[in-house]
Motif scaffolding. Structure first.
Motif, short mmCIF file in Angstrom:
data_model
loop_
_atom_site.label_atom_id
_atom_site.label_comp_id
_atom_site.label_asym_id
_atom_site.label_seq_id
_atom_site.Cartn_x
_atom_site.Cartn_y
_atom_site.Cartn_z
N ALA A 161 2.22 -2.47 -7.38
CA ALA A 161 1.47 -1.47 -6.62
C ALA A 161 1.86 -0.06 -7.05
CB ALA A 161 1.72 -1.65 -5.12
N ALA A 162 3.15 0.14 -7.25
CA ALA A 162 3.61 1.46 -7.67
C ALA A 162 3.01 1.83 -9.03
CB ALA A 162 5.13 1.49 -7.72
N PHE A 196 2.02 1.93 -3.37
CA PHE A 196 0.90 2.46 -4.16
C PHE A 196 0.73 3.97 -3.91
CE2 PHE A 196 -3.53 3.70 -4.39
CZ PHE A 196 -3.93 3.21 -5.63
N LEU A 229 0.83 -1.21 0.00
CA LEU A 229 0.00 0.00 0.00
C LEU A 229 0.87 1.26 0.00
CD1 LEU A 229 -2.78 -1.04 2.53
CD2 LEU A 229 -3.04 -0.68 0.08
N THR A 279 -3.57 4.88 -11.25
CA THR A 279 -4.84 5.34 -10.66
C THR A 279 -5.02 6.84 -10.88
OG1 THR A 279 -4.72 3.63 -8.99
CG2 THR A 279 -6.15 5.49 -8.52
N ALA A 297 1.50 7.17 -6.31
CA ALA A 297 0.39 8.06 -6.68
C ALA A 297 0.75 9.50 -6.38
CB ALA A 297 -0.88 7.65 -5.93
N ALA A 331 0.31 0.62 -10.24
CA ALA A 331 -1.13 0.84 -10.03
C ALA A 331 -1.38 2.24 -9.46
CB ALA A 331 -1.69 -0.22 -9.09
N GLY A 332 -0.52 2.67 -8.54
CA GLY A 332 -0.69 3.99 -7.94
C GLY A 332 -0.60 5.09 -8.98
#
Lengths: 327, 581
Positions: free
Chosen positions: B297-298, B127, B124, B304, B131, B300-301
């Motif tokens: 995750a990175a 992420f 997380l 996003t 972001a 995805a961040g």
């Protein structure tokens, strides 16, 4: 092949009694709470009628006009011309001062009652023996901000008066007999509890809808609820307010008059130094006299005529032979 | 005093301090009001907020420098912030402890054993940091505010707990304040708290991105928990109350240790120590969330934020209903700073700032938005409290002169947060033949941004009025009846052939009295039709004067969907939202 545990008579009676009680209880509850007609359309009227009359018969129809730039002086002069604060406030009186704290605006912009007047009036009341002095209003902007920024809150406290901010619990529905608009309407009655003298203090301001905001329009600040609706019939409303609220004394501050952009103002260029303070026991006459400061005639302000017709006072203030004093 | 008692005392102190700072974050000079309290302290001590804004803006704003203290303490001592300071951590620990009270040791050992899913928090963290760092236009978005423990706790207390208590009549000043997203915000808070019934410190162990960051920062901590070489009997009692589930009996997972020091107190053999030496049983100094998971995750961040903006929310399809507080930066910069802590909403004296719901898009969830129907009176144009308090300068600190456009700001004019628009289909004088202009009266700027133009409109009557006779100021009617008092309000007139109109002063059912005498030449004939006109002042908005304060919208008597509404058009923060030349 009977069951191992047959229902004996005793057991049967016990169960039957319990079942019977259960049915009776359910039926009883249902019968008790049964409502055949459903809710009625409007809640029952619970408004109280009118407000106490704070005017003093022996002081009726007095008006004084003081000229000068210093409010503390002109207030004192005007009060002296009316017979002194002692003719309005005596030992043990509990005084409510209704200010105009409508906007979160500094005193220099004259959109609210000047703190000097609040201080001096509260001080004079105490000097005359008042037991307590309360200052209140139901402002348009955020109440706490209004009392703080206008300087009224600090001035009142400095003079030893308490400030009551409006809260839901302080409003009660009130009806005015024979009125069309003030019927079962929430009014800020909480601060009036136990009060024996009511003094209104308001500045002279331009008002686009009603023509002028002075001592009569100031009572608007005792209304709660959706009072903005009253703008649709603002003159009648002010006339009704003049009947509803019968003060001991009103003070109209025309030291500085807001000539334009009222009632909020917002700029020094909206103001004019008119160096006049009017005090009196007939708010209609006081406002009629104050209209001149705005360059208006009483006929230009329909609420004055309507208030007079309703029996709230005299538009032709000269008939009351106002006392003129100068600092 | 044992170290554990010191830790408990510290937690109690900081938790009480945290709540106190929440309570006093209201405008005022009294001891129980803002009056100089450092109410942002916990947000400023939060290195995650600091690092995330550093990544998104490449600057460290003002009080965020305090985070350096936490960073240094963590580098030297490990997750001492989690164990000793974090108020949210303390709440979790308290509830988790209650849930395991009196339960068998075997169960407690089971609940406090390391779980591989504890690696989730590092994922997380990746992420959220990505972001923040990688936005389409440089800086990203501080979505981390949604899960950062201090932002979450601050927001929940500010926007759910305190308003809820006020509603119950506790700690209320004046009227209880509205809090629009209270239910959703409280649900997240309560879920985080209730998860402790499943496992103690569930949020800290599995979800907390700040804990993950501090775990990594504590990699080389000087002092650390570990086993001494001798004395251990392998009883595992030290893991009975282990808050971090870091397994001090075996190879201790240093990054998971929250320094609760329970192991130290629980070990009866002196086999656990807080020392500069590495644990005799060995250490697992770094977590292993898996390189792929972190990378995913990175990505995805970053994706996003990029995907969120594909819809154009910060560009062409910006939301006009999203009116931001005065001083808010342009939307992209704003989103790269706002941590959704709710401080602006808590301090707003008129209670007009509220957390945006999903209607403004996921990326703007719980960021500040003005709701002029709520609150006590629009956005006071002489107030700059929100920007003064904002811990990350998402709302820039303004001087009053800048907001009002005076002194050296005179050439730029006042700051605008939007512009009011009259809805002529709903406005009483425009659509319903009724006088009103409450909006004009309350417009606080000088000269007023709302002005009126008078029009005279013929009144709709139930039946035609026929004149019987007219003389001087009086008109008698032969046919038609006037509803009692209806036209005596001062707003009704009788039009004359010349175009002049005379005001009706009073009337009966069939008699009208005017404010002035009708000129001889214009007296209506007996038998002629009479019309009555109403004078309406119809409101207009001058966009050059309007600052978008919304006092008009707040006061409009058309209560549901207001007949005058402020939208973000013409707001100063976006030159491209300009509406007029």
């Amino acid at each position: 092949m009977p069951s191992a545990d047959p229902l004996d008579r005793r057991e049967f009676l016990r169960r039957a009694t319990r079942a019977g009680l259960g049915v009776a209880l359910a039926g009883g509850l249902a019968a008790l709470s049964f409502d055949a007609s459903g809710p009625s359309a409007s809640p029952p009227e619970r408004a109280k009628t009118g407000l106490p009359d704070f005017s003093l018969p022996q002081a009726a129809g007095r008006i004084a006009v003081a000229r000068g730039a210093v409010r503390r002086e002109t207030l004192w002069l005007a009060l002296q011309a009316l017979g002194g604060i002692e003719s309005f406030v005596g030992r043990g009186d509990r005084v409510l001062i209704k200010v105009n704290a409508a906007f979160a605006s500094p005193p220099i912009l004259s959109a609210t009652t000047h703190p000097d007047l609040v201080f001096e009036l509260a001080r004079l009341c105490y000097a005359a023996g008042a037991a307590s002095v309360v200052v209140t209003d139901n402002p348009i902007n955020d109440p706490a901000s209004c009392f703080a920024l206008s300087g009224i809150g600090p001035a009142a406290r400095r003079a030893g008066a308490s400030v009551v901010l409006p809260a839901e619990s302080l409003f009660r529905p009130v009806s005015l007999e024979g009125a069309r608009l003030i019927r079962n309407w929430p009014v800020l009655t909480g601060p009036l509890a136990g009060i024996t003298r009511l003094i209104g203090v308001a500045p002279v301001k331009d008002h686009h809808r009603s023509g002028a905001s002075m001592t009569l329009k100031n009572w608007y600040g005792l209304l709660g609820g959706r009072r903005n609706l009253f703008h649709q019939d603002v003159h009648r409303l002010i006339a009704e307010l003049a009947l509803l609220v019968r003060p001991t004394l009103v003070v109209l501050d025309g030291t500085t008059t807001m000539m334009t952009n009222g009632p909020t103002g917002g700029s020094l260029s909206d103001l004019r130094e008119t160096r006049t303070l009017i005090a009196g026991t007939d708010p209609v006459a006081v406002d009629a006299c104050g209209a001149e400061l705005l360059g208006k005639r009483p006929e230009d302000l329909p609420f004055l005529g309507a208030a007079e017709k309703a029996g709230a006072g005299t538009v032709d203030f000269r008939r009351l032979s106002p006392r003129e004093v100068a600092a | 005093m044992s170290l554990r008692s010191a830790r408990r005392a510290s937690q109690i102190f900081f938790t009480v301090l945290f709540f106190w700072f929440c309570v006093v974050a209201t405008l005022g000079e009294r001891f129980t009001e803002l009056s100089g309290w450092p109410v942002n302290l916990f947000l400023e001590l939060d290195p995650l907020a600091a690092i995330a804004t550093l990544l998104s803006t490449h600057t460290l704003y003002r009080g965020l420098l305090w985070a350096l203290l936490t960073v240094c303490a963590t580098i030297l001592l490990g997750r001492v912030f989690c164990g000793f300071v974090c108020p949210f951590g303390a709440m979790h620990q308290f509830v988790g402890r209650l849930s395991l009270r009196g339960r068998p040791t075997a169960l407690r050992l089971e609940k406090n054993r390391f779980h591989p899913a504890q690696n989730l928090k590092y994922v997380l963290l990746a992420f959220f940091l990505a972001a923040a760092a990688l936005g389409p236009g440089g800086g990203g978005s501080l979505l981390v505010g949604l899960l950062d423990p201090l932002c979450l706790a601050q927001r929940s207390v500010n926007l759910a707990l305190l308003p809820f208590l006020e509603r119950l009549g506790i700690a209320v000043r004046g009227e209880p304040r509205l809090a629009r997203e209270a239910l959703a915000i409280a649900a997240v808070f309560l879920a985080a708290i209730l998860l402790n019934l499943h496992r103690p410190r569930f949020f800290c162990r599995f979800l907390c991105p700040l804990g993950a960051l501090l775990g990594l920062l504590g990699r080389f901590a000087l002092l650390r928990i570990g086993r001494t070489p001798e004395a251990c009997t392998g009883c595992t009692l030290c893991e009975r109350s282990c808050e971090g589930a870091c397994e001090p009996t075996g190879r201790i997972r240093t990054a998971e240790c929250v320094l609760c020091l329970n192991c130290l107190a629980d070990c009866r053999h002196g086999a656990i120590a807080l020392s500069t030496r590495a644990s005799a049983a060995g250490e697992i100094p770094l977590p292993d969330p898996g390189r792929r998971a972190v990378l995913a995750a990175a990505v995805a961040g970053a994706a996003t934020v990029a995907l969120g903006r594909v819809g154009g929310a910060t560009g062409a399809t910006w939301s006009p209903s999203l009116v931001r507080p005065p001083g808010a930066l342009a939307e992209e910069e704003f989103l790269s700073r706002c941590i959704r802590c709710g401080q602006c909403m808590r301090v707003c004296p008129t209670n007009v700032i509220h957390p945006a719901g999903l209607e403004e898009g996921l990326e703007a969830l719980w960021t500040p938005k003005l709701d002029f129907r709520a609150g006590t009176s629009g956005c006071q144009h002489t107030c700059i409290a929100c920007g003064r308090l904002c811990p990350t300068a998402a709302i820039r600190p303004l001087r009053l002169e800048e907001r009002l456009g005076t002194a050296e700001f005179a050439s730029r004019g006042p700051l605008r947060i939007g512009c009011a628009f009259v809805d002529r289909g709903r406005c009483l004088p425009w659509a319903m033949d009724r006088p009103c202009i409450v909006c004009q009266e309350n417009c606080p700027v000088s000269p007023k941004a709302i002005f009126t133009r008078p029009v005279y409109t013929e009144v709709r009557l139930a039946e035609p009025l026929i004149v019987r006779e007219a003389a001087g100021e009086r008109i008698g009617l032969a046919a038609g009846r006037l509803p009692p008092g209806r036209f005596a309000t001062g707003d009704y007139y009788v039009p004359l052939p010349s175009g002049r109109r005379l005001r009706i002063r009073a009337h009966g059912e069939q008699a009208i009295e005017l404010a002035a005498a009708i000129p001889e030449a214009e007296l209506p004939f007996s038998g002629s039709a009479l019309s009555i006109a109403i004078r309406l002042q119809q409101p207009y908005v001058d966009p050059e004067r309007c600052i978008g304060c919304g006092v008009c919208e707040h006061e409009c008597p058309v209560l549901g969907k207001r007949a005058i509404r402020v939208t973000a058009e013409n707001e100063s923060r976006h030159p491209r939202h300009r509406m007029i030349l």
